[in-house]
Design an enzyme around this catalytic site. Sequence first.
Site, PDB file in Angstrom:
ATOM      1  N   MET A  30      36.994  25.320  37.045  1.00 14.93           N
ATOM      2  CA  MET A  30      37.557  23.977  36.917  1.00 14.93           C
ATOM      3  C   MET A  30      36.784  22.640  37.036  1.00 14.93           C
ATOM      4  O   MET A  30      37.472  21.745  37.121  1.00 14.93           O
ATOM      5  CB  MET A  30      38.573  23.954  37.921  1.00 14.93           C
ATOM      6  CG  MET A  30      39.711  25.314  38.102  1.00 14.93           C
ATOM      7  SD  MET A  30      41.362  24.921  38.415  1.00 14.93           S
ATOM      8  CE  MET A  30      40.948  24.471  40.320  1.00 14.93           C
ATOM      9  N   TYR A  32      33.680  20.011  38.115  1.00 18.11           N
ATOM     10  CA  TYR A  32      33.297  19.439  39.310  1.00 18.11           C
ATOM     11  C   TYR A  32      32.243  20.253  39.842  1.00 18.11           C
ATOM     12  O   TYR A  32      32.227  20.512  41.227  1.00 18.11           O
ATOM     13  CB  TYR A  32      34.117  18.764  40.148  1.00 18.11           C
ATOM     14  CG  TYR A  32      33.873  17.584  40.969  1.00 18.11           C
ATOM     15  CD1 TYR A  32      33.705  16.417  39.972  1.00 18.11           C
ATOM     16  CD2 TYR A  32      33.509  17.474  42.076  1.00 18.11           C
ATOM     17  CE1 TYR A  32      33.322  15.177  40.721  1.00 18.11           C
ATOM     18  CE2 TYR A  32      33.041  16.470  42.654  1.00 18.11           C
ATOM     19  CZ  TYR A  32      33.158  15.066  42.008  1.00 18.11           C
ATOM     20  OH  TYR A  32      32.541  13.907  42.512  1.00 18.11           O
ATOM     21  N   GLY A  36      27.460  26.389  44.092  1.00 16.56           N
ATOM     22  CA  GLY A  36      28.338  27.572  44.025  1.00 16.56           C
ATOM     23  C   GLY A  36      28.406  27.963  42.457  1.00 16.56           C
ATOM     24  O   GLY A  36      28.265  29.139  42.146  1.00 16.56           O
ATOM     25  N   HIS A  37      28.969  27.042  41.999  1.00 12.74           N
ATOM     26  CA  HIS A  37      29.149  27.045  40.421  1.00 12.74           C
ATOM     27  C   HIS A  37      27.801  27.379  39.911  1.00 12.74           C
ATOM     28  O   HIS A  37      27.911  28.525  38.889  1.00 12.74           O
ATOM     29  CB  HIS A  37      29.740  25.886  39.732  1.00 12.74           C
ATOM     30  CG  HIS A  37      31.112  25.596  40.126  1.00 12.74           C
ATOM     31  ND1 HIS A  37      31.506  24.394  40.938  1.00 12.74           N
ATOM     32  CD2 HIS A  37      32.377  26.216  39.946  1.00 12.74           C
ATOM     33  CE1 HIS A  37      32.620  24.279  41.099  1.00 12.74           C
ATOM     34  NE2 HIS A  37      33.398  25.561  40.620  1.00 12.74           N
ATOM     35  N   GLN A  61      48.179  26.708  37.335  1.00  9.20           N
ATOM     36  CA  GLN A  61      48.044  27.321  38.703  1.00  9.20           C
ATOM     37  C   GLN A  61      48.275  26.468  39.814  1.00  9.20           C
ATOM     38  O   GLN A  61      48.124  26.620  41.002  1.00  9.20           O
ATOM     39  CB  GLN A  61      46.746  27.805  38.893  1.00  9.20           C
ATOM     40  CG  GLN A  61      45.690  27.014  38.722  1.00  9.20           C
ATOM     41  CD  GLN A  61      44.106  27.515  38.566  1.00  9.20           C
ATOM     42  OE1 GLN A  61      43.752  28.225  37.336  1.00  9.20           O
ATOM     43  NE2 GLN A  61      43.207  27.551  39.704  1.00  9.20           N
ATOM     44  N   GLY A 147      33.268  34.025  42.392  1.00  5.34           N
ATOM     45  CA  GLY A 147      32.491  33.775  43.470  1.00  5.34           C
ATOM     46  C   GLY A 147      33.441  34.432  44.820  1.00  5.34           C
ATOM     47  O   GLY A 147      34.533  34.554  44.548  1.00  5.34           O
ATOM     48  N   GLN A 153      41.491  35.656  44.921  1.00 10.39           N
ATOM     49  CA  GLN A 153      41.410  35.413  43.653  1.00 10.39           C
ATOM     50  C   GLN A 153      40.622  36.561  42.868  1.00 10.39           C
ATOM     51  O   GLN A 153      40.865  37.011  41.872  1.00 10.39           O
ATOM     52  CB  GLN A 153      40.980  34.249  43.227  1.00 10.39           C
ATOM     53  CG  GLN A 153      40.533  33.815  41.601  1.00 10.39           C
ATOM     54  CD  GLN A 153      40.167  32.464  41.503  1.00 10.39           C
ATOM     55  OE1 GLN A 153      40.937  31.342  41.509  1.00 10.39           O
ATOM     56  NE2 GLN A 153      38.940  32.131  41.376  1.00 10.39           N
ATOM     57  N   MET A 184      30.715  25.554  49.884  1.00  6.16           N
ATOM     58  CA  MET A 184      30.947  24.425  48.815  1.00  6.16           C
ATOM     59  C   MET A 184      32.351  24.654  48.148  1.00  6.16           C
ATOM     60  O   MET A 184      32.528  25.796  47.890  1.00  6.16           O
ATOM     61  CB  MET A 184      29.735  24.840  48.211  1.00  6.16           C
ATOM     62  CG  MET A 184      28.474  24.489  48.569  1.00  6.16           C
ATOM     63  SD  MET A 184      27.154  24.596  47.476  1.00  6.16           S
ATOM     64  CE  MET A 184      25.783  24.085  48.708  1.00  6.16           C
TER      65      MET A 184
HETATM   66  P1  AMP Z   1      36.568  26.894  40.658  1.00  2.00           P
HETATM   67  O1  AMP Z   1      36.136  25.786  39.759  1.00  2.00           O
HETATM   68  O2  AMP Z   1      36.929  26.162  42.044  1.00  2.00           O
HETATM   69  O3  AMP Z   1      37.815  27.575  40.083  1.00  2.00           O
HETATM   70  O4  AMP Z   1      35.437  28.097  40.963  1.00  2.00           O
HETATM   71  C1  AMP Z   1      34.937  28.613  39.644  1.00  2.00           C
HETATM   72  C2  AMP Z   1      34.447  29.813  40.077  1.00  2.00           C
HETATM   73  O5  AMP Z   1      33.384  29.598  41.220  1.00  2.00           O
HETATM   74  C3  AMP Z   1      35.095  30.982  40.955  1.00  2.00           C
HETATM   75  O6  AMP Z   1      34.845  32.220  40.524  1.00  2.00           O
HETATM   76  C4  AMP Z   1      34.853  30.385  42.370  1.00  2.00           C
HETATM   77  O7  AMP Z   1      35.272  31.703  43.286  1.00  2.00           O
HETATM   78  C5  AMP Z   1      33.226  30.280  42.404  1.00  2.00           C
HETATM   79  N1  AMP Z   1      32.804  29.454  43.507  1.00  2.00           N
HETATM   80  C6  AMP Z   1      33.556  28.252  44.226  1.00  2.00           C
HETATM   81  N2  AMP Z   1      32.814  27.735  45.059  1.00  2.00           N
HETATM   82  C7  AMP Z   1      31.847  28.952  45.313  1.00  2.00           C
HETATM   83  C8  AMP Z   1      30.814  28.711  46.242  1.00  2.00           C
HETATM   84  N3  AMP Z   1      30.746  27.874  47.244  1.00  2.00           N
HETATM   85  N4  AMP Z   1      30.168  29.725  46.210  1.00  2.00           N
HETATM   86  C9  AMP Z   1      30.045  30.891  45.235  1.00  2.00           C
HETATM   87  N5  AMP Z   1      30.952  30.741  44.163  1.00  2.00           N
HETATM   88  C10 AMP Z   1      31.963  29.609  44.178  1.00  2.00           C
END
Ligand code: AMP
Length: 285
Positions: A30, A32, A36-37, A61, A147, A153, A184
């Site tokens: 999503m 930003y 982690g991303h 969602q 992640g 999820q 993160m």
């Molecule tokens: P989001 O943009 O928050 O929907 O996350 C996109 C992907 O990045 C998802 O698979 C998350 O689980 C993963 N993700 C978010 N935060 C982290 C993190 N701190 N470490 C590793 N993966 C992450």
Amino acid sequence: MKIIKSIKLLRKEIASLRKKGKTVGFIPTMGYFHEGHLSLMRQSVKENDVSVVSLFVNPVQFGPKEDLSRYPRDMKRDASLAAGAGVDILFAPSVAEMYPSELLTHVHVDALSDGLCGAFRSGHFSGVVTVVAKLVNIVLPDVMYLGQKDAQQAVVIKKMIKDLDFALRVKVCPTLREPDGLAMSSRNIFLSPTERKEAAALSKSLRLARQKILKGESDASKIVSQIKKLILDETSASILYVVCVSVADLKPVRRIEKDVLLALAVKFPSARLIDNEIVTIKKRC
Ligand code: AMP
């Protein structure tokens, strides 16, 4: 890096890459972006010929009282970070592109979607797996990277992929953390300076619980109480849930004898945060 906003163009691009025999890795997000991303992107770049990242804040969602409109967005910065990580294609469709007409079809994973965050976010996982099903159908990747940060999820999406025979592998990658242990998250920017300091207690509570389990504590309710106590002592957050569940099916565990997932969600006045830790149990003699 190509930025593509149209499903038709993306399909054309992927078809031509496939014709050349290229393998495709896919990271749904999503936006930003934080480290982690980027760690998921780098893993994909390492393991595939082509890496595709989707950037889509999926309205389906979010509940009516959730933070859809204030979810942080910065397309320019995200594009430059993704390009720096070696991503080949950033797929950034509009809401109208993804949902051109009223959505009447939803994918729902029973049971696994009901507990933990699902109990507080009605319809959330249905929205997640529906958009992931659409994205996978558009990108047709060989591997999708998720992640561990979003543990439930990952479990729910893996079950959908298995049940519906989607032809791809799923890799769940470790949670990246700030130096003080906070997982993160794009939502961390909402935290006030005091909340940000307090938020380190979440990972601390999980780490201490893990140590206790590894030292022999097998009573799940004691572990859960200790996690709750530390969070209540060290933060101003209210606890939504703290659970000790089976890694495979997210069912509550009473005695810790096999690998467990410790997972929690808390609500600070400025943001809702989640974290988790898998504890691997060596056979006790
Ligand atoms: P989001 O943009 O928050 O929907 O996350 C996109 C992907 O990045 C998802 O698979 C998350 O689980 C993963 N993700 C978010 N935060 C982290 C993190 N701190 N470490 C590793 N993966 C992450």
